[in-house]
Write an enzyme that holds these catalytic residues in place. Structure first.
Site, PDB file in Angstrom:
ATOM      1  N   SER A  99       0.836  -1.193   0.000  1.00  0.00           N
ATOM      2  CA  SER A  99       0.000   0.000   0.000  1.00  0.00           C
ATOM      3  C   SER A  99       0.881   1.257   0.000  1.00  0.00           C
ATOM      4  O   SER A  99       1.708   1.420  -0.888  1.00  0.00           O
ATOM      5  CB  SER A  99      -0.948  -0.080   1.209  1.00  0.00           C
ATOM      6  OG  SER A  99      -2.052   0.767   1.051  1.00  0.00           O
ATOM      7  N   HIS A 238      -7.738  -5.932   1.742  1.00  0.00           N
ATOM      8  CA  HIS A 238      -6.541  -5.087   1.597  1.00  0.00           C
ATOM      9  C   HIS A 238      -5.368  -5.646   2.403  1.00  0.00           C
ATOM     10  O   HIS A 238      -4.217  -5.534   1.998  1.00  0.00           O
ATOM     11  CB  HIS A 238      -6.871  -3.660   2.056  1.00  0.00           C
ATOM     12  CG  HIS A 238      -5.779  -2.679   1.748  1.00  0.00           C
ATOM     13  ND1 HIS A 238      -5.366  -2.411   0.451  1.00  0.00           N
ATOM     14  CD2 HIS A 238      -4.996  -1.909   2.550  1.00  0.00           C
ATOM     15  CE1 HIS A 238      -4.383  -1.511   0.480  1.00  0.00           C
ATOM     16  NE2 HIS A 238      -4.137  -1.197   1.735  1.00  0.00           N
TER      17      HIS A 238
END
Length: 263
Positions: A99, A238
């Site tokens: 990320s 995620h």
């Protein structure tokens, strides 16, 4: 004096609980927004003796809690490269970022290439758009200054990965919101314009994503290297990479890529 300064900088910035001075390659990990070093630094015990794993610790968290947060991506990149540059000249290295950490790893790799002609043997990125993608624009336009703590908390909860008991503790919750807000602010200062003929890297790039995570623009990573680009979807959202079965896949796959790089 120079050595002492270097050592202190290293100890402050780099967390490496499983030191392997004889490793063939260093894998340096860059955590996500609001994240610390605990999860990725522990990967060291999952890898073989040929790979030494460390994690980057940014200011404003863990043992650097009392330091001011970095104000922009350039400050972070300069600190990391000034501390790591000598080490990275000694033996091959690879980067893994998740990320927000993917963007830092890319920015650091770019700086190393442009300033020192150093390049990772492999760039592993996870849960992130390509830095040359227009998909990054909405993230850059989130009004961080005006965002309420509750809005930021909602965003953190949507992303997942934070145990609910952590969010029950007011002090920890406040610190997490603050760290996440500051990391997002840094991300908004990051920009990369790819020119027509300029391909920044020659190393292979591997992109990982959670199957339940929102779609990321991964295709544009193709344009950033003359090496191979490959893509893997692993089950989960995620924070798919915190699942033990995915951790095993990642460590095995990363090991194979590094060992196949012909060190």
């Amino acid at each position: 004096f120079c050595f002492v300064f270097f050592f202190l900088g290293m100890e402050k910035l780099i967390v490496c609980p499983y030191k392997r001075p004889n490793a063939l390659c260093r894998l340096i990990c860059f955590p996500w927004a609001g994240g610390g070093t605990s999860q990725l630094a522990q990967w060291g015990k999952l890898f073989s003796s040929s790979i030494e794993v460390s994690s980057v610790r940014l200011p404003g968290r863990e043992s650097r809690l009392k330091e001011p947060f970095a104000k922009d991506m350039t400050t972070i990149v300069n600190e990391i490269t000034s501390v790591l540059e000598k080490e990275l000249q000694e033996k091959p290295f690879a980067f893994f970022g998740h990320s927000f950490g993917s963007y830092i790893s890319f920015a650091v790799a770019l700086h190393l290439k442009e300033k020192y002609e150093l390049e990772p043997i492999h760039l592993f990125v996870s849960g992130a758009h390509a830095p040359n993608s227009e998909a990054l624009l909405p993230i850059k336009s989130i009004p961080i200054c005006d965002a309420e703590d509750e809005d930021i908390l909602t965003y953190i909860q949507i992303l997942g990965g934070t145990p609910s008991e952590v969010l029950q503790n007011e002090d920890i919750k406040k610190q997490l919101i603050r760290t996440f807000r500051e990391d997002l602010r840094v991300l908004q200062t990051f920009s990369f314009e790819k020119t027509e003929r300029n391909i920044p890297f020659s190393c292979d790039i591997t992109c990982f994503n959670g199957s339940e995570d929102k779609a990321h623009d991964l295709e544009a990573w193709h344009d950033l290297t003359s090496g191979d680009t490959s893509f893997y979807k692993l089950p989960g959202g995620h924070f798919y990479l915190l699942e033990p079965s995915n951790e095993i896949f990642l460590t095995k796959h990363i090991t194979r890529c590094i060992e196949n790089a012909g060190l």
